[in-house]
Design a protein around this motif. Structure first.
Motif, PDB file in Angstrom:
ATOM      1  N   PRO A 158      11.603   8.429  43.620  1.00  0.00           N
ATOM      2  CA  PRO A 158      11.824   8.889  42.242  1.00  0.00           C
ATOM      3  C   PRO A 158      13.236   9.394  41.955  1.00  0.00           C
ATOM      4  CG  PRO A 158      10.738  10.599  43.508  1.00  0.00           C
ATOM      5  CD  PRO A 158      10.946   9.450  44.455  1.00  0.00           C
ATOM      6  N   TYR A 159      14.145   9.360  42.929  1.00  0.00           N
ATOM      7  CA  TYR A 159      15.437  10.030  42.737  1.00  0.00           C
ATOM      8  C   TYR A 159      16.610   9.081  42.487  1.00  0.00           C
ATOM      9  CZ  TYR A 159      12.693  13.915  44.556  1.00  0.00           C
ATOM     10  OH  TYR A 159      11.712  14.862  44.750  1.00  0.00           O
ATOM     11  N   PHE A 160      16.320   7.792  42.308  1.00  0.00           N
ATOM     12  CA  PHE A 160      17.381   6.827  41.982  1.00  0.00           C
ATOM     13  C   PHE A 160      17.930   7.101  40.585  1.00  0.00           C
ATOM     14  CE2 PHE A 160      18.472   2.680  39.966  1.00  0.00           C
ATOM     15  CZ  PHE A 160      19.614   2.422  40.705  1.00  0.00           C
ATOM     16  N   PHE A 179      17.610  18.287  49.247  1.00  0.00           N
ATOM     17  CA  PHE A 179      17.480  18.196  47.781  1.00  0.00           C
ATOM     18  C   PHE A 179      18.440  17.150  47.210  1.00  0.00           C
ATOM     19  CE2 PHE A 179      16.043  22.475  48.873  1.00  0.00           C
ATOM     20  CZ  PHE A 179      14.800  22.476  48.258  1.00  0.00           C
ATOM     21  N   TYR A 180      18.039  16.571  46.063  1.00  0.00           N
ATOM     22  CA  TYR A 180      18.832  15.536  45.407  1.00  0.00           C
ATOM     23  C   TYR A 180      19.592  16.103  44.224  1.00  0.00           C
ATOM     24  CZ  TYR A 180      16.586  11.815  48.069  1.00  0.00           C
ATOM     25  OH  TYR A 180      16.153  11.001  49.082  1.00  0.00           O
ATOM     26  N   SER A 181      20.832  15.681  44.071  1.00  0.00           N
ATOM     27  CA  SER A 181      21.590  16.106  42.899  1.00  0.00           C
ATOM     28  C   SER A 181      20.906  15.591  41.631  1.00  0.00           C
ATOM     29  CB  SER A 181      23.034  15.604  42.976  1.00  0.00           C
ATOM     30  OG  SER A 181      23.105  14.205  42.896  1.00  0.00           O
ATOM     31  N   PRO A 237      15.198  16.038  56.303  1.00  0.00           N
ATOM     32  CA  PRO A 237      13.816  15.804  55.872  1.00  0.00           C
ATOM     33  C   PRO A 237      13.509  16.665  54.653  1.00  0.00           C
ATOM     34  CG  PRO A 237      13.902  16.279  58.238  1.00  0.00           C
ATOM     35  CD  PRO A 237      15.258  16.611  57.664  1.00  0.00           C
ATOM     36  N   TYR A 238      12.565  16.232  53.852  1.00  0.00           N
ATOM     37  CA  TYR A 238      12.152  17.061  52.711  1.00  0.00           C
ATOM     38  C   TYR A 238      10.685  16.818  52.398  1.00  0.00           C
ATOM     39  CZ  TYR A 238      13.066  12.821  49.851  1.00  0.00           C
ATOM     40  OH  TYR A 238      13.082  11.554  49.343  1.00  0.00           O
ATOM     41  N   THR A 239      10.114  17.728  51.617  1.00  0.00           N
ATOM     42  CA  THR A 239       8.721  17.555  51.203  1.00  0.00           C
ATOM     43  C   THR A 239       8.677  16.847  49.852  1.00  0.00           C
ATOM     44  OG1 THR A 239       8.711  19.719  50.130  1.00  0.00           O
ATOM     45  CG2 THR A 239       7.887  19.618  52.393  1.00  0.00           C
ATOM     46  N   TRP A 278       5.707  16.059  54.315  1.00  0.00           N
ATOM     47  CA  TRP A 278       7.101  15.846  54.734  1.00  0.00           C
ATOM     48  C   TRP A 278       7.469  14.368  54.861  1.00  0.00           C
ATOM     49  CZ3 TRP A 278      10.937  19.406  55.270  1.00  0.00           C
ATOM     50  CH2 TRP A 278      10.544  20.748  55.234  1.00  0.00           C
ATOM     51  N   ARG A 279       8.706  14.070  54.463  1.00  0.00           N
ATOM     52  CA  ARG A 279       9.313  12.761  54.714  1.00  0.00           C
ATOM     53  C   ARG A 279      10.460  12.938  55.709  1.00  0.00           C
ATOM     54  NH1 ARG A 279      11.041   8.432  51.764  1.00  0.00           N
ATOM     55  NH2 ARG A 279       9.875   7.516  53.464  1.00  0.00           N
ATOM     56  N   PRO A 280      10.687  11.953  56.586  1.00  0.00           N
ATOM     57  CA  PRO A 280      11.834  12.040  57.493  1.00  0.00           C
ATOM     58  C   PRO A 280      13.147  11.915  56.708  1.00  0.00           C
ATOM     59  CG  PRO A 280      10.810   9.867  57.635  1.00  0.00           C
ATOM     60  CD  PRO A 280       9.932  10.702  56.743  1.00  0.00           C
ATOM     61  N   ALA A 281      14.228  12.444  57.257  1.00  0.00           N
ATOM     62  CA  ALA A 281      15.550  12.267  56.635  1.00  0.00           C
ATOM     63  C   ALA A 281      15.826  10.774  56.469  1.00  0.00           C
ATOM     64  CB  ALA A 281      16.623  12.908  57.513  1.00  0.00           C
ATOM     65  N   HIS A 282      16.442  10.409  55.357  1.00  0.00           N
ATOM     66  CA  HIS A 282      16.684   8.983  55.111  1.00  0.00           C
ATOM     67  C   HIS A 282      17.810   8.787  54.112  1.00  0.00           C
ATOM     68  CE1 HIS A 282      13.629  10.388  52.234  1.00  0.00           C
ATOM     69  NE2 HIS A 282      14.308   9.671  51.367  1.00  0.00           N
ATOM     70  N   ILE A 283      18.348   7.573  54.126  1.00  0.00           N
ATOM     71  CA  ILE A 283      19.337   7.133  53.143  1.00  0.00           C
ATOM     72  C   ILE A 283      18.679   6.053  52.290  1.00  0.00           C
ATOM     73  CG2 ILE A 283      21.639   6.141  52.802  1.00  0.00           C
ATOM     74  CD1 ILE A 283      21.851   8.627  54.448  1.00  0.00           C
ATOM     75  N   HIS A 284      18.867   6.142  50.979  1.00  0.00           N
ATOM     76  CA  HIS A 284      18.368   5.095  50.076  1.00  0.00           C
ATOM     77  C   HIS A 284      19.493   4.105  49.758  1.00  0.00           C
ATOM     78  CE1 HIS A 284      14.605   7.096  48.666  1.00  0.00           C
ATOM     79  NE2 HIS A 284      15.270   8.216  48.882  1.00  0.00           N
ATOM     80  N   PHE A 285      19.113   2.842  49.634  1.00  0.00           N
ATOM     81  CA  PHE A 285      20.071   1.797  49.254  1.00  0.00           C
ATOM     82  C   PHE A 285      19.447   0.885  48.192  1.00  0.00           C
ATOM     83  CE2 PHE A 285      20.785   2.635  53.785  1.00  0.00           C
ATOM     84  CZ  PHE A 285      22.155   2.843  53.849  1.00  0.00           C
TER      85      PHE A 285
HETATM   86 FE   LIG Z   1      14.427  10.054  49.326  1.00  0.00          FE
END
Ligand SMILES: [Fe+2]
Length: 250
Positions: A79-81, A131-133, A166-168, A187-194
């Motif tokens: 949801p953060y794109f 957290f996402y900007s 990681p984040y919830t 929880w989700r593991p740390a990740h990069i979105h592309f």
């Molecule tokens: Fe994410």
């Protein structure tokens, strides 16, 4: 107007649910409890229904999509794109003095290995606190840890940022309550979105995870696939994530 596809898919869903109810001898009180649970989505935050479905089924649709692709593995967008990310050349805006520096680099090619000139690559990820900007008061603008860059004739890219955390997923509504009732965590593991776009190839949306990272083996949305787990190298004391994209023709 009737739709055969809807009839085929929903008909099978109904049949599958009936089989589950029968298998577990679900009682009337349990059935009523399930109906009452679903009714909680009335008046819940608008993202709760997408969240509740995405956490179980989004990754499945990617698996199905990959049946028709030969290139790199796709994964959930989340949801953060933000389409209107800042244009960047070689670095993302980061919170200074926070987190561990990281370089993400690689090439974008078609299935034959031909570099894609002028491919647009969106990269976005969490800050070092998860957290996402654009979604927290201390980063109100969606500009930190995000950017869109363009490849040159060699299809290569390299961008400096910092390691995400990681984040919830949101878990204060009915979807989180369901996870808790199932004995699962949010929880989700740390990740990069592309996300990659180029006229010659299918749009490509994916994520990268880090070998050995927390929750990589236990992602609450079950989105991790073996091809998406990367080992980080180190160059001049800086972590390097190498991520190539091999993309299917449009
Ligand atoms: Fe994410």
């Amino acid at each position: 107007m009737a739709n055969n596809r809807v009839d085929a898919v929903v008909g099978d869903i109904i049949e599958a649910v009936r089989n589950v109810l029968d298998k577990h001898d679900v009682t009337f009180p349990e059935y009523r409890a399930a109906v009452a649970f679903l009714a909680q989505y009335n008046g819940a935050a608008p993202y709760e229904i997408p969240l509740g479905l995405d956490m179980f089924f989004n990754a499945t649709i990617h698996d199905i999509e990959m049946k028709n692709r030969k290139g790199s593995v796709t994964a959930l967008e989340g949801p953060y794109f933000r389409d209107e990310a800042p244009a960047v050349k070689d670095r993302l805006k980061v919170l200074e003095g926070k987190g561990e520096p990281m370089i993400i680099e690689g090439t974008i090619t078609d299935l034959s290995g031909e570099p894609l000139d002028g491919a647009e690559l969106w990269i976005w990820h969490s800050d070092p606190d998860g957290f996402y900007s654009g979604f927290v008061p201390y980063m109100p603008e969606a500009d930190y840890y995000r950017g869109v860059l363009k490849t040159g004739p060699d299809g290569a890219y390299s961008v400096r940022t910092s390691v995400p955390a990681p984040y919830t997923i949101p878990h204060d509504g009915p979807s989180g309550a369901l996870l808790e009732a199932m004995g699962r965590h949010p929880w989700r593991p740390a990740h990069i979105h592309f996300k990659v776009r180029h006229p010659k190839v299918l749009d490509h949306i994916t994520q990268s995870y880090f070998q050995g990272g927390s929750y990589v083996d236990d992602d609450c949305v079950e989105g991790v696939r073996p091809d998406l787990i990367h080992t980080m190298d180190e160059r001049d004391g800086v972590k390097v994530l190498h991520k190539d994209f091999v993309l299917d023709p449009a």
